[in-house]
Design an enzyme around this catalytic site. Structure first.
Site, PDB file in Angstrom:
ATOM      1  N   LYS A  81       0.866  -1.173   0.000  1.00 53.41           N
ATOM      2  CA  LYS A  81       0.000   0.000   0.000  1.00 53.41           C
ATOM      3  C   LYS A  81       0.902   1.222   0.000  1.00 53.41           C
ATOM      4  O   LYS A  81       1.996   1.196   0.562  1.00 53.41           O
ATOM      5  CB  LYS A  81      -0.873   0.005   1.265  1.00 53.41           C
ATOM      6  CG  LYS A  81      -2.084   0.889   1.177  1.00 53.41           C
ATOM      7  CD  LYS A  81      -3.303   0.147   0.676  1.00 53.41           C
ATOM      8  CE  LYS A  81      -4.501   1.056   0.590  1.00 53.41           C
ATOM      9  NZ  LYS A  81      -5.713   0.344   0.178  1.00 53.41           N
ATOM     10  N   GLY A 182     -20.234   6.888   6.054  1.00 51.68           N
ATOM     11  CA  GLY A 182     -19.590   7.297   4.815  1.00 51.68           C
ATOM     12  C   GLY A 182     -20.617   7.358   3.706  1.00 51.68           C
ATOM     13  O   GLY A 182     -21.615   6.621   3.720  1.00 51.68           O
ATOM     14  N   VAL A 186     -17.597   3.592  -2.129  1.00 51.83           N
ATOM     15  CA  VAL A 186     -18.041   2.262  -1.695  1.00 51.83           C
ATOM     16  C   VAL A 186     -19.420   2.342  -1.043  1.00 51.83           C
ATOM     17  O   VAL A 186     -20.339   1.581  -1.392  1.00 51.83           O
ATOM     18  CB  VAL A 186     -17.015   1.634  -0.713  1.00 51.83           C
ATOM     19  CG1 VAL A 186     -17.533   0.314  -0.166  1.00 51.83           C
ATOM     20  CG2 VAL A 186     -15.681   1.434  -1.407  1.00 51.83           C
TER      21      VAL A 186
HETATM   22  P1  NAD Z   1     -14.247   7.792  -0.602  1.00 55.67           P
HETATM   23  O1  NAD Z   1     -13.174   8.806  -0.389  1.00 55.67           O
HETATM   24  O2  NAD Z   1     -14.999   7.800  -1.887  1.00 55.67           O
HETATM   25  O3  NAD Z   1     -15.330   7.893   0.571  1.00 55.67           O
HETATM   26  C1  NAD Z   1     -15.003   7.947   1.909  1.00 55.67           C
HETATM   27  C2  NAD Z   1     -16.029   8.877   2.557  1.00 55.67           C
HETATM   28  O4  NAD Z   1     -15.919   8.773   3.978  1.00 55.67           O
HETATM   29  C3  NAD Z   1     -15.845  10.353   2.200  1.00 55.67           C
HETATM   30  O5  NAD Z   1     -17.053  10.866   1.662  1.00 55.67           O
HETATM   31  C4  NAD Z   1     -15.465  10.998   3.531  1.00 55.67           C
HETATM   32  O6  NAD Z   1     -15.941  12.330   3.656  1.00 55.67           O
HETATM   33  C5  NAD Z   1     -16.157  10.078   4.517  1.00 55.67           C
HETATM   34  N1  NAD Z   1     -15.678  10.120   5.893  1.00 55.67           N
HETATM   35  C6  NAD Z   1     -14.402  10.270   6.348  1.00 55.67           C
HETATM   36  N2  NAD Z   1     -14.396  10.232   7.693  1.00 55.67           N
HETATM   37  C7  NAD Z   1     -15.671  10.044   8.095  1.00 55.67           C
HETATM   38  C8  NAD Z   1     -16.317   9.927   9.357  1.00 55.67           C
HETATM   39  N3  NAD Z   1     -15.622   9.976  10.490  1.00 55.67           N
HETATM   40  N4  NAD Z   1     -17.661   9.752   9.400  1.00 55.67           N
HETATM   41  C9  NAD Z   1     -18.383   9.699   8.260  1.00 55.67           C
HETATM   42  N5  NAD Z   1     -17.828   9.819   7.028  1.00 55.67           N
HETATM   43  C10 NAD Z   1     -16.509   9.991   6.953  1.00 55.67           C
HETATM   44  O7  NAD Z   1     -13.553   6.372  -0.318  1.00 55.67           O
HETATM   45  P2  NAD Z   1     -14.070   4.943  -0.726  1.00 55.67           P
HETATM   46  O8  NAD Z   1     -13.340   4.514  -1.943  1.00 55.67           O
HETATM   47  O9  NAD Z   1     -15.544   4.887  -0.679  1.00 55.67           O
HETATM   48  O10 NAD Z   1     -13.461   4.079   0.469  1.00 55.67           O
HETATM   49  C11 NAD Z   1     -14.114   3.979   1.737  1.00 55.67           C
HETATM   50  C12 NAD Z   1     -13.400   2.949   2.584  1.00 55.67           C
HETATM   51  O11 NAD Z   1     -13.399   1.684   1.909  1.00 55.67           O
HETATM   52  C13 NAD Z   1     -11.914   3.247   2.870  1.00 55.67           C
HETATM   53  O12 NAD Z   1     -11.580   2.752   4.152  1.00 55.67           O
HETATM   54  C14 NAD Z   1     -11.173   2.464   1.804  1.00 55.67           C
HETATM   55  O13 NAD Z   1      -9.854   2.159   2.174  1.00 55.67           O
HETATM   56  C15 NAD Z   1     -12.052   1.226   1.768  1.00 55.67           C
HETATM   57  N6  NAD Z   1     -11.938   0.465   0.535  1.00 55.67           N
HETATM   58  C16 NAD Z   1     -12.194   1.054  -0.660  1.00 55.67           C
HETATM   59  C17 NAD Z   1     -12.117   0.286  -1.823  1.00 55.67           C
HETATM   60  C18 NAD Z   1     -12.454   0.853  -3.172  1.00 55.67           C
HETATM   61  O14 NAD Z   1     -12.540   0.067  -4.126  1.00 55.67           O
HETATM   62  N7  NAD Z   1     -12.688   2.148  -3.302  1.00 55.67           N
HETATM   63  C19 NAD Z   1     -11.741  -1.056  -1.748  1.00 55.67           C
HETATM   64  C20 NAD Z   1     -11.506  -1.629  -0.499  1.00 55.67           C
HETATM   65  C21 NAD Z   1     -11.601  -0.852   0.637  1.00 55.67           C
END
Ligand code: NAD
Length: 349
Positions: A81, A182, A186
């Protein structure tokens, strides 16, 4: 002197690369946890860390999670990562992305990158101008590639359904209340799939506009970020950042199921035991959220098409069932069961 070897989250990581490019202002850490099963693969997170030590902790924890995730998804990939230490505005200059791409390239394919929080498909295109060791790139004509988010969402949704079946004996989420932490990539996909099947959705995001938009789309209700984990809900789905399941937060949960896409949801391994002791069914994060890396892997290795991606994602519920069954049979919590399985697969069991 504090060295990475002394860090609490250091877990015999094979290599840590601290990248600095003064011209573009890039500061990044590329962490390679294990290459036992193949090149260390895992996305790049661009985030503002108030303290540099937090960035290192994130890189160490996230890269280990990728080793476990890739192994449990049956992919021929190790775990790595990268984190880019952004400024408060999370500025992404093209020169910075180019410098990052050169750093990835210098590792000669031992580390393969893709999107994570703060990084988009457009950013991967910039990075791909410097290196071929990148996936999550746009594709045409039904080929595998693009934003991994929707694939992660599908796997998480199928995992939620498996948890609902196991804990509540129901075949559908229709009529159930799902609390989404969130409203990003995702969470958005999960909420849309769940709403389509008739679930009632509550949504919280620190970015209120994002939460409002997703609520409008799914007929959901916006909730304060401080309240979302503690709602009385059939499922709480953490889909924001990590370390949100702690001794304190677990004591306040009012749900029978935790199943979401965020990486590193448990602050410590003890928290997996705490959930189990409270009778809350936990879907180990790196198992349920493997959909995105499954897509990335299939794109990068070119070993199949969309059907293979779909079938690999559809295997996620079965893997969760296997973990929960072993947990029930042995009395160990699901997170510990999954960790032991993953460690064995990467030759560290
Ligand atoms: P993203 O940036 O699109 O969305 C994350 C959201 O969480 C943002 O809108 C942000 O404002 C919000 N957020 C941050 N802190 C917060 C809190 N304390 N309370 C409420 N909301 C909060 O990211 P994503 O791609 O949707 O990823 C979300 C999670 O899933 C992360 O932990 C990421 O590592 C994990 N993940 C993502 C993928 C992927 O394919 N995108 C794959 C595996 C894991």
């Amino acid at each position: 002197m504090n060295t990475p070897w002394g860090y609490p989250d250091f877990d015999a990581h094979e290599a840590l690369h601290f990248v600095t490019d003064e011209k573009s202002g890039l500061r990044a850490i590329i962490a390679m946890h294990s290459t036992h099963l193949g090149p260390a693969a895992g996305g790049t997170r661009l985030w503002y860390y108030a303290d540099d030590a937090d960035a290192l902790t994130d890189a160490l924890r996230l890269s280990r999670g990728m080793s476990y995730k890739n192994a449990m998804a049956g992919l021929p990939l190790g775990g790595g990562k990268a984190v880019v230490l952004a400024d408060k505005d999370r500025t992404k200059a093209p020169e910075m992305l180019a410098a990052f791409g050169r750093a990835v390239n210098s590792l000669g394919g031992k580390y393969v990158t893709a999107e994570d929080v703060g990084m988009s498909v457009a950013d991967m295109i910039e990075i791909s101008k410097q290196t071929k060791f990148v996936a999550g790139l746009p594709v045409e004509g039904g080929a595998v590639g693009g934003d991994p988010g929707p694939h992660t969402s599908l796997g998480v949704f199928l995992g939620i359904k498996a948890a609902v079946k196991r804990a509540l004996g129901k075949d559908s989420v229709a009529g159930l209340h799902i609390a989404m932490q969130g409203a990003g990539s995702v969470a958005g996909g999960v909420a849309r799939l769940a709403a389509k099947e008739g679930a009632r959705i509550s949504i919280a995001d620190v970015d209120a506009a994002r939460a409002e938009k997703l609520a409008a789309e799914t007929g959901g209700t916006v909730v304060a970020p401080t309240d979302i984990l503690f709602l009385e809900a059939d499922v709480v789905s953490p889909c924001a950042l990590g370390a949100i399941l702690t001794e304190e937060s677990i004591a306040g949960l009012r749900t029978p199921i935790i199943a979401g896409g965020a990486n590193n949801q448990l602050k410590t391994p003890e928290d997996g035991k705490r959930l189990d002791a409270r009778g809350i069914l936990y879907a180990p994060d790196y198992v349920i959220n493997a959909g995105g890396i499954i897509n990335v892997s299939t794109e990068y290795l070119g070993d199949g098409g969309p059907d293979l991606v779909r079938s690999r994602i559809e295997a996620i519920p079965g893997r969760l069932d296997q973990i929960w069954a072993e947990s029930a049979a042995t009395g160990r919590d699901p997170a510990s069961v999954a960790d032991a399985m993953a460690q064995k697969l990467i030759g560290r069991g």
